[in-house]
Design a protein around this motif. Structure first.
Motif, PDB file in Angstrom:
ATOM      1  N   TRP A 134       0.844  -1.196   0.000  1.00 52.40           N
ATOM      2  CA  TRP A 134       0.000   0.000   0.000  1.00 52.40           C
ATOM      3  C   TRP A 134       0.877   1.242   0.000  1.00 52.40           C
ATOM      4  CZ3 TRP A 134      -0.787  -4.437   2.724  1.00 52.40           C
ATOM      5  CH2 TRP A 134      -2.001  -5.104   2.541  1.00 52.40           C
ATOM      6  N   PRO A 135       1.523   1.542  -1.123  1.00 53.45           N
ATOM      7  CA  PRO A 135       2.410   2.712  -1.185  1.00 53.45           C
ATOM      8  C   PRO A 135       1.671   3.989  -0.798  1.00 53.45           C
ATOM      9  CG  PRO A 135       2.680   1.330  -3.123  1.00 53.45           C
ATOM     10  CD  PRO A 135       1.477   0.810  -2.395  1.00 53.45           C
ATOM     11  N   GLY A 136       2.324   4.822  -0.020  1.00 56.69           N
ATOM     12  CA  GLY A 136       1.730   6.074   0.416  1.00 56.69           C
ATOM     13  C   GLY A 136       0.961   5.971   1.715  1.00 56.69           C
ATOM     14  N   CYS A 137       0.697   4.737   2.160  1.00 56.61           N
ATOM     15  CA  CYS A 137      -0.014   4.506   3.421  1.00 56.61           C
ATOM     16  C   CYS A 137       0.980   4.096   4.503  1.00 56.61           C
ATOM     17  CB  CYS A 137      -1.042   3.391   3.274  1.00 56.61           C
ATOM     18  SG  CYS A 137      -2.237   3.602   1.933  1.00 56.61           S
ATOM     19  N   ALA A 138       0.594   4.286   5.751  1.00 57.69           N
ATOM     20  CA  ALA A 138       1.342   3.742   6.879  1.00 57.69           C
ATOM     21  C   ALA A 138       0.558   2.569   7.448  1.00 57.69           C
ATOM     22  CB  ALA A 138       1.552   4.812   7.947  1.00 57.69           C
ATOM     23  N   GLY A 139       1.269   1.673   8.148  1.00 57.08           N
ATOM     24  CA  GLY A 139       0.595   0.601   8.857  1.00 57.08           C
ATOM     25  C   GLY A 139       0.685  -0.778   8.234  1.00 57.08           C
ATOM     26  N   TRP A 140       1.593  -0.978   7.271  1.00 55.91           N
ATOM     27  CA  TRP A 140       1.674  -2.296   6.629  1.00 55.91           C
ATOM     28  C   TRP A 140       3.080  -2.891   6.585  1.00 55.91           C
ATOM     29  CZ3 TRP A 140       4.254  -2.839   1.820  1.00 55.91           C
ATOM     30  CH2 TRP A 140       4.593  -1.635   1.175  1.00 55.91           C
ATOM     31  N   SER A 141       4.083  -2.141   7.000  1.00 55.61           N
ATOM     32  CA  SER A 141       5.456  -2.651   6.989  1.00 55.61           C
ATOM     33  C   SER A 141       5.939  -2.900   8.419  1.00 55.61           C
ATOM     34  CB  SER A 141       6.401  -1.659   6.304  1.00 55.61           C
ATOM     35  OG  SER A 141       6.006  -1.448   4.967  1.00 55.61           O
ATOM     36  N   PRO A 142       6.321  -4.117   8.760  1.00 57.06           N
ATOM     37  CA  PRO A 142       6.771  -4.403  10.127  1.00 57.06           C
ATOM     38  C   PRO A 142       8.004  -3.596  10.526  1.00 57.06           C
ATOM     39  CG  PRO A 142       6.350  -6.439   8.913  1.00 57.06           C
ATOM     40  CD  PRO A 142       6.316  -5.323   7.914  1.00 57.06           C
ATOM     41  N   THR A 143       8.134  -3.369  11.823  1.00 55.89           N
ATOM     42  CA  THR A 143       9.371  -2.830  12.373  1.00 55.89           C
ATOM     43  C   THR A 143      10.357  -3.987  12.473  1.00 55.89           C
ATOM     44  OG1 THR A 143       8.164  -1.198  13.677  1.00 55.89           O
ATOM     45  CG2 THR A 143      10.423  -1.682  14.359  1.00 55.89           C
ATOM     46  N   LEU A 144      11.551  -3.810  11.935  1.00 58.79           N
ATOM     47  CA  LEU A 144      12.529  -4.875  11.955  1.00 58.79           C
ATOM     48  C   LEU A 144      13.253  -4.932  13.298  1.00 58.79           C
ATOM     49  CD1 LEU A 144      14.043  -4.450   8.376  1.00 58.79           C
ATOM     50  CD2 LEU A 144      12.055  -5.788   9.110  1.00 58.79           C
TER      51      LEU A 144
END
Length: 203
Positions: A134-144
């Motif tokens: 979901w480019p441009g959105c926040a909330g979908w990439s885990p914190t490493l």
């Protein structure tokens, strides 16, 4: 995102990196179903993220609720430079470690230099055909899983989260960041976007 390798506890190095994180909560308008983290808002969203990798989202978060909105500020402006300038951390994770099975709760991100005039990153919450992106959105990439060494600036590819480039919205600098939940429903007290932290790549 880059390879795993660098958690939220910065230990003895924390003071040197205090400048990299949002320093204040300007406002919080909770949506329906909010409540988790609401008793300690600043402790939940200021400072470094506490996620521990693609299968372990943070529990030290603030749930915004359905349509909820929060505005954070930095003591110094975030400056535009090459690539990602700002990182928003939620508690997204990969179900059973599968990058094709993202547990996401999306949010719209906006930035401002004065806290009054806002520039919004375009965010389409519909699932992309190519996969869970979901480019441009926040909330979908885990914190490493990370451990920042002294003198090490924030690196989006190492620390994860969702990165944003100020140039995309035509700004040279910003001092305020607004996150608005985009969900349509959710169960209390954890409904909506779960904000962990917001960090500046350069200032």
């Amino acid at each position: 995102m880059g390879a795993l390798g660098c958690g939220g506890d910065l230990g003895e190095d924390a003071p040197e990196f205090a400048h990299a994180w949002a320093t204040g909560v300007v406002s919080f308008a909770p949506g329906e179903g909010a409540g988790y983290g609401g008793g300690a808002i600043e402790a939940s969203v200021l400072g470094a993220p506490t996620g521990r990798g693609v299968m372990s989202g943070s529990l030290d978060v603030l749930s915004l609720g359905v349509g909820g909105e929060i505005v954070l500020e930095f003591d110094e402006a975030i400056e535009d430079g090459p690539g990602v300038d700002l990182i928003v951390f939620e508690n997204a994770f990969w179900a059973q470690g599968d990058p094709g099975r993202v547990f996401e709760e999306l949010g719209e991100v906006a930035v401002s230099e004065d806290g009054e005039s806002w520039s919004v990153f375009s965010c389409a919450p519909e699932r992309a055909e190519a996969g869970p992106s979901w480019p441009g959105c926040a909330g979908w990439s885990p914190t490493l899983e990370h451990k920042l060494a002294r003198g090490h600036a924030l690196d989006w590819e190492e620390i994860g989260g969702d990165g944003f480039d100020l140039a995309v919205v035509g700004l040279e600098r910003a001092r305020f960041v607004r996150v608005r939940d985009l969900s349509a429903e959710g169960l209390a007290p954890t409904a909506g976007f779960d904000l962990d932290a917001v960090g500046a790549v350069r200032r």
